[in-house]
Design a protein around this motif. Sequence first.
Motif, PDB file in Angstrom:
ATOM      1  N   ALA A  87     -34.341  25.645  21.206  1.00 58.25           N
ATOM      2  CA  ALA A  87     -33.093  24.879  21.207  1.00 58.25           C
ATOM      3  C   ALA A  87     -32.108  25.379  20.157  1.00 58.25           C
ATOM      4  O   ALA A  87     -30.903  25.125  20.268  1.00 58.25           O
ATOM      5  N   ALA A  88     -32.609  26.078  19.152  1.00 59.71           N
ATOM      6  CA  ALA A  88     -31.713  26.580  18.108  1.00 59.71           C
ATOM      7  C   ALA A  88     -30.659  27.526  18.666  1.00 59.71           C
ATOM      8  O   ALA A  88     -29.525  27.583  18.158  1.00 59.71           O
ATOM      9  N   LEU A 126     -31.420  17.033  22.569  1.00 60.68           N
ATOM     10  CA  LEU A 126     -31.428  18.152  23.511  1.00 60.68           C
ATOM     11  C   LEU A 126     -32.856  18.523  23.903  1.00 60.68           C
ATOM     12  O   LEU A 126     -33.153  18.752  25.089  1.00 60.68           O
ATOM     13  N   VAL A 127     -33.740  18.566  22.927  1.00 61.97           N
ATOM     14  CA  VAL A 127     -35.155  18.861  23.208  1.00 61.97           C
ATOM     15  C   VAL A 127     -35.764  17.776  24.084  1.00 61.97           C
ATOM     16  O   VAL A 127     -36.487  18.060  25.046  1.00 61.97           O
ATOM     17  N   PHE A 185     -18.630  25.612  27.648  1.00 64.85           N
ATOM     18  CA  PHE A 185     -19.418  25.518  26.424  1.00 64.85           C
ATOM     19  C   PHE A 185     -19.869  24.077  26.188  1.00 64.85           C
ATOM     20  O   PHE A 185     -19.224  23.129  26.616  1.00 64.85           O
ATOM     21  N   GLY A 186     -20.996  23.947  25.504  1.00 63.37           N
ATOM     22  CA  GLY A 186     -21.533  22.618  25.220  1.00 63.37           C
ATOM     23  C   GLY A 186     -23.021  22.555  25.484  1.00 63.37           C
ATOM     24  O   GLY A 186     -23.672  23.579  25.728  1.00 63.37           O
ATOM     25  N   PRO A 187     -23.588  21.363  25.484  1.00 60.31           N
ATOM     26  CA  PRO A 187     -25.036  21.222  25.644  1.00 60.31           C
ATOM     27  C   PRO A 187     -25.530  21.418  27.077  1.00 60.31           C
ATOM     28  O   PRO A 187     -26.728  21.649  27.278  1.00 60.31           O
ATOM     29  N   THR A 240     -26.860  21.854  17.238  1.00 61.24           N
ATOM     30  CA  THR A 240     -28.289  21.748  16.982  1.00 61.24           C
ATOM     31  C   THR A 240     -28.564  22.287  15.585  1.00 61.24           C
ATOM     32  O   THR A 240     -27.640  22.714  14.876  1.00 61.24           O
ATOM     33  N   LEU A 241     -29.829  22.286  15.202  1.00 65.41           N
ATOM     34  CA  LEU A 241     -30.205  22.847  13.898  1.00 65.41           C
ATOM     35  C   LEU A 241     -30.065  24.361  13.870  1.00 65.41           C
ATOM     36  O   LEU A 241     -30.241  24.983  12.820  1.00 65.41           O
TER      37      LEU A 241
END
Length: 247
Positions: free
Chosen positions: A189-190, A59-60, A115-117, A199-200
Amino acid sequence: MAPREFLTDRLMLGLVALIALVLGMPSLKPLFATLYPALDRPLYEAESFVRLTLDHMALVGLSSLAAILLGGGAGIAVTRPWGREFRGLLETIATMGQTFPPVAVLALAVPVMGFGPEPALIALTLYALLPVVENTVAGLDGVSPAVLDSARGLGMGPAEVLFKVELPLAAPVILAGVRTAVIINVGTAAIASTVGAKTLGLPIIVGLNGSNQAYVIQGALIVAALAVVIDAGFDRLAGWLTRWSRR
């Protein structure tokens, strides 16, 4: 690499710490159980930390690449004679993208994209635009007019001047903007996990919602280690660029 060099190499130490945390987090379960004896589940196990780290990096990487292409291209455009009149507009848009909270972008994008990335990708791209745009413009503006005149005197066309003279000379400044954008995105991104992206930030958000400090620490440690590795990598790349430009 000698042991002493290894111990003073921030990139190598960061990589070792990151790999140890990602792969070895399950081994730390007894430690977190001791630190937080009241917790029934002291280790986040709903998702693999390896999978979360890879998804976080993807993602990043995608959002940063989009910001580099859009911001870098726009920065080049407004430093050309035909695009200078749009410079103020571009800087205003980039500044708005940085100051507009990513959470607000997510809230607006989710009803449209779900919803999602995807909504997170938009938010992170907007958030990373400003440093890329600013440093691209600053780097290109910093190229000496005498150097440009010399390049044109050698018969170079506009495209050749840009790619063979301006961009190589401006590369260290542009890289500094890219470095800032990527590091910002590593931390930001968290929050993408609030809209369903893996993600983390997932253990952090679950930990905050469930008053589980162990989850928060586990996610935050890996995010911090990842940021250190990426920052050290950019530092290494900047040093290489500096040495190359002096040749």
